[in-house]
Design an enzyme around this catalytic site. Structure first.
Site, PDB file in Angstrom:
ATOM      1  N   LYS A 186       3.487  -8.187 -22.262  1.00 41.99           N
ATOM      2  CA  LYS A 186       2.965  -7.349 -21.161  1.00 41.99           C
ATOM      3  C   LYS A 186       3.733  -7.643 -19.873  1.00 41.99           C
ATOM      4  O   LYS A 186       3.999  -8.804 -19.565  1.00 41.99           O
ATOM      5  CB  LYS A 186       1.479  -7.665 -20.974  1.00 41.99           C
ATOM      6  N   HIS A 245       1.466  -5.107 -13.563  1.00 34.86           N
ATOM      7  CA  HIS A 245       0.277  -5.892 -13.220  1.00 34.86           C
ATOM      8  C   HIS A 245      -0.518  -5.205 -12.101  1.00 34.86           C
ATOM      9  O   HIS A 245      -1.091  -5.856 -11.230  1.00 34.86           O
ATOM     10  CB  HIS A 245       0.723  -7.288 -12.778  1.00 34.86           C
ATOM     11  N   ARG A 268      -6.124   6.401 -14.061  1.00 30.71           N
ATOM     12  CA  ARG A 268      -7.371   6.664 -13.330  1.00 30.71           C
ATOM     13  C   ARG A 268      -8.191   7.803 -13.923  1.00 30.71           C
ATOM     14  O   ARG A 268      -9.315   8.042 -13.487  1.00 30.71           O
ATOM     15  CB  ARG A 268      -7.062   6.998 -11.853  1.00 30.71           C
TER      16      ARG A 268
HETATM   17  C1  FNR Z   1      -5.486  -8.225 -13.409  1.00 30.59           C
HETATM   18  N1  FNR Z   1      -4.476  -8.220 -14.369  1.00 30.59           N
HETATM   19  C2  FNR Z   1      -4.348  -9.286 -15.248  1.00 30.59           C
HETATM   20  N2  FNR Z   1      -3.393  -9.247 -16.209  1.00 30.59           N
HETATM   21  C3  FNR Z   1      -3.270 -10.262 -17.103  1.00 30.59           C
HETATM   22  O1  FNR Z   1      -2.392 -10.202 -17.975  1.00 30.59           O
HETATM   23  N3  FNR Z   1      -4.141 -11.328 -17.047  1.00 30.59           N
HETATM   24  C4  FNR Z   1      -5.117 -11.439 -16.102  1.00 30.59           C
HETATM   25  O2  FNR Z   1      -5.877 -12.399 -16.074  1.00 30.59           O
HETATM   26  C5  FNR Z   1      -5.219 -10.394 -15.140  1.00 30.59           C
HETATM   27  N4  FNR Z   1      -6.151 -10.454 -14.141  1.00 30.59           N
HETATM   28  C6  FNR Z   1      -6.326  -9.375 -13.289  1.00 30.59           C
HETATM   29  C7  FNR Z   1      -7.332  -9.388 -12.342  1.00 30.59           C
HETATM   30  C8  FNR Z   1      -7.557  -8.263 -11.537  1.00 30.59           C
HETATM   31  C9  FNR Z   1      -8.692  -8.278 -10.545  1.00 30.59           C
HETATM   32  C10 FNR Z   1      -6.750  -7.116 -11.685  1.00 30.59           C
HETATM   33  C11 FNR Z   1      -6.993  -5.874 -10.857  1.00 30.59           C
HETATM   34  C12 FNR Z   1      -5.730  -7.100 -12.598  1.00 30.59           C
HETATM   35  C13 FNR Z   1      -3.629  -7.022 -14.538  1.00 30.59           C
HETATM   36  C14 FNR Z   1      -4.288  -6.014 -15.476  1.00 30.59           C
HETATM   37  O3  FNR Z   1      -4.300  -6.476 -16.796  1.00 30.59           O
HETATM   38  C15 FNR Z   1      -3.539  -4.661 -15.438  1.00 30.59           C
HETATM   39  O4  FNR Z   1      -2.166  -4.876 -15.666  1.00 30.59           O
HETATM   40  C16 FNR Z   1      -3.732  -3.942 -14.107  1.00 30.59           C
HETATM   41  O5  FNR Z   1      -5.083  -4.008 -13.707  1.00 30.59           O
HETATM   42  C17 FNR Z   1      -3.299  -2.505 -14.196  1.00 30.59           C
HETATM   43  O6  FNR Z   1      -3.346  -1.892 -12.942  1.00 30.59           O
HETATM   44  P1  FNR Z   1      -4.541  -0.894 -12.501  1.00 30.59           P
HETATM   45  O7  FNR Z   1      -4.436   0.328 -13.345  1.00 30.59           O
HETATM   46  O8  FNR Z   1      -5.807  -1.633 -12.701  1.00 30.59           O
HETATM   47  O9  FNR Z   1      -4.265  -0.628 -11.052  1.00 30.59           O
END
Ligand code: FNR
Length: 381
Positions: free
Chosen positions: A255, A279, A314
C-alpha cells in the site's frame, strides 16, 4: 430499504453524504479527534487533489440496455482471493480509540455484516485476535514494519493465526508525515501511547522491555518510548517483500504505491496486490493525486496483480471511476471514521450503507448489470 424508510417521511439519523458526515463531525467531535481524522500533511494540497482528481473524469451513462433490476445487480468481486459483496474494504485506520470506544470492533463487525472487507491497522487500539474474532471471513491485516524484524514477524504470524486473509504492507510510512493540525493541538497520539495495543499484547515486543508495562507509570512510559523508537523504519526495501513472503502463506499487497516502477518491483518481489494510495495526503504533501497514479500503475502490473485504490473515494461514482481506470476494488477511509465518531457502530454502518447504495444505483443508471462488466467505456471511451 433506505428509500422506503424515506417514504414514511422519516429523516435519517445522520447525513447521507461524505461531505455531510464531515461537516457534522467538525462541529460534534472533539477538536483533537476531528483534527486527527481530517488532518493531512503540511499544506494539505495533496489531500485536496485526491478528491479534485475525480472531478476531472465524467461518466457517460448508457441507456436502454435492458440491464438487471436493482435486486439482481451484482456488485461482487474477488480481490487477493477474497470474495466481497462489493468492491469495497474499509481502509486501515489506526488509533480508533481516539474517535470512539467501540473502535476497531465496530468496523470489523459492520464490514462482516455487509459482506465487504476490512483492513485492520497495526496501530489499532484493540489486539489483532479480538478484532479478528468479530470480523468474519474477509479481513486483512495492515503492517507497519517496525525496525525490529522479529516483532514484525510476530505481528504477521499473529494476524495469520487470527484468520486474516491477506497482509497489506504500508510502504509510504517509514516515518510519520508532517501533520500541522496534530502539532497545533498538542495532540501527538503515538507519543501519548495511543495505538500501542498490538505491541503491548505481543510476546516478542514484551521480551524487549526490562519491566512489564503494567508495573508502573514509568514502565508504561518506557514501553511507549520503545515502541515509538521501533515505529520509524527507513531501511525496508522492495526486496523485503520476499522476506515477508517467508513468514506467511497469505497473499501480500503493498500500500502506498504511486510509481509504476515501484508497482512492477513489488510484484516481482512476490506481492499479489498493490494499493495505489498516498495515505489520504497524510504523508508526502505535494504528491500526485492517487487517482492520477492509478492508470499507469494498473498498466504496469497488468494481470500479474490485483490493483486497489484509496485516497479521495467519497461516493459511488468515485468507485465506478476508479474501477473504470483499472482498480479491482477500493479502500474507503475518512467518511466511515466520521460515522464512527458520530454514532459508534451505527455510524459506521450508516456511512458504509450509504456508499454501497449510491454505488448500486449509479452502476445501474449508468447501464451496467454488474461490477464485472465495468471498463473504460463508462468514461465515454
Ligand atoms: C489513515 N491511514 C492509515 N493507513 C495505514 O496503512 N495504516 C494506518 O494505521 C492508517 N491510519 C490512518 C488514520 C487516519 C485518521 C486516516 C484518515 C488515515 C490511511 C488510510 O488507510 C487511507 O490510505 C486514507 O484514509 C485514504 O484517504 P481518504 O480517502 O480517507 O482521504
Amino acid at each position: 430499504e433506505i428509500y422506503f424508510a424515506g417514504l414514511s417521511g422519516a429523516v435519517p439519523p445522520l447525513p447521507m453524504t461524505a461531505a455531510g458526515l464531515e461537516d457534522l463531525a467538525r462541529t460534534t467531535l472533539s477538536p483533537e479527534a476531528f483534527g486527527y481524522i481530517a488532518g493531512s500533511a503540511s499544506t494539505e494540497r495533496t489531500a485536496a487533489a485526491n478528491v479534485a482528481a475525480f472531478g476531472r473524469h465524467a461518466l457517460v451513462p448508457r441507456m436502454l440496455r435492458g440491464t438487471a433490476a436493482a435486486d439482481a445487480r451484482d456488485l461482487s468481486v474477488e480481490v487477493l482471493g477474497t470474495r466481497l459483496a462489493a468492491p469495497v474494504l474499509t481502509a486501515p485506520v489506526g488509533v480508533l480509540e481516539l474517535v470512539h470506544p467501540e473502535a476497531e470492533l465496530a468496523v470489523g463487525e459492520v464490514a462482516a455484516e455487509l459482506g465487504i472487507g476490512s483492513v485492520l491497522s497495526t496501530a489499532a487500539s484493540t489486539p489483532i485476535e479480538r478484532v479478528g474474532a468479530v470480523s468474519g471471513e474477509n479481513w486483512w491485516f495492515q503492517l507497519y514494519w517496525p525496525s525490529d524484524d522479529e516483532v514484525a514477524e510476530s505481528l504477521v504470524c499473529r494476524a495469520t493465526a487470527a484468520g486474516a486473509k491477506a497482509i497489506v504492507l504500508t510502504a509510504d510510512t517509514p516515518g510519520m508525515g508532517w501533520r500541522p493540525r496534530d502539532l497545533e493541538l498538542g495532540h501527538l497520539p503515538f507519543l501519548q501511547g495511543k495505538g500501542i495495543a498490538n505491541y503491548l499484547s505481543d510476546p516478542v515486543f514484551r521480551s524487549r522491555l526490562a519491566v512489564a508495562p503494567e508495573e508502573s507509570v514509568e514502565a508504561m512510559q518506557m514501553a511507549v518510548l520503545t515502541w515509538v523508537s521501533m515505529f520509524g523504519n527507513h531501511s525496508i526495501r522492495t526486496s523485503d517483500v520476499a522476506r515477508l513472503r517467508e513468514w506467511t502463506d497469505l497473499p501480500i499487497a503493498v500500500k502506498g504505491i504511486v510509481h509504476p516502477d515501484d508497482a512492477r518491483a513489488v510484484v516481482d518481489a512476490g506481492a499479489s496486490g498493490v494499493v495505489v494510495s498516498n495515505h489520504g495526503g497524510r504523508q508526502v504533501d505535494g504528491a500526485i493525486a492517487a487517482l492520477d497514479a492509478l492508470g499507469p500503475v494498473a498498466a504496469a502490473v497488468g494481470e500479474r496483480a490485483d490493483v486497489l485504490l484509496d485516497s479521495g473515494i467519497r461516493c459511488g461514482a468515485d468507485i465506478v471511476t476508479a474501477l473504470a481506470l483499472g482498480a479491482d476494488a477500493v479502500l474507503y477511509g475518512r467518511p466511515w471514521v466520521y460515522g464512527l465518531g458520530l454514532a459508534g457502530k451505527d455510524g459506521v454502518r450508516h456511512a458504509l450503507r450509504v456508499l454501497l447504495a449510491d454505488l448500486d444505483v449509479t452502476l445501474g443508471l449508468a447501464g451496467f448489470a454488474s461490477v464485472a462488466e465495468l471498463d473504460a467505456s463508462v468514461l465515454g471511451g
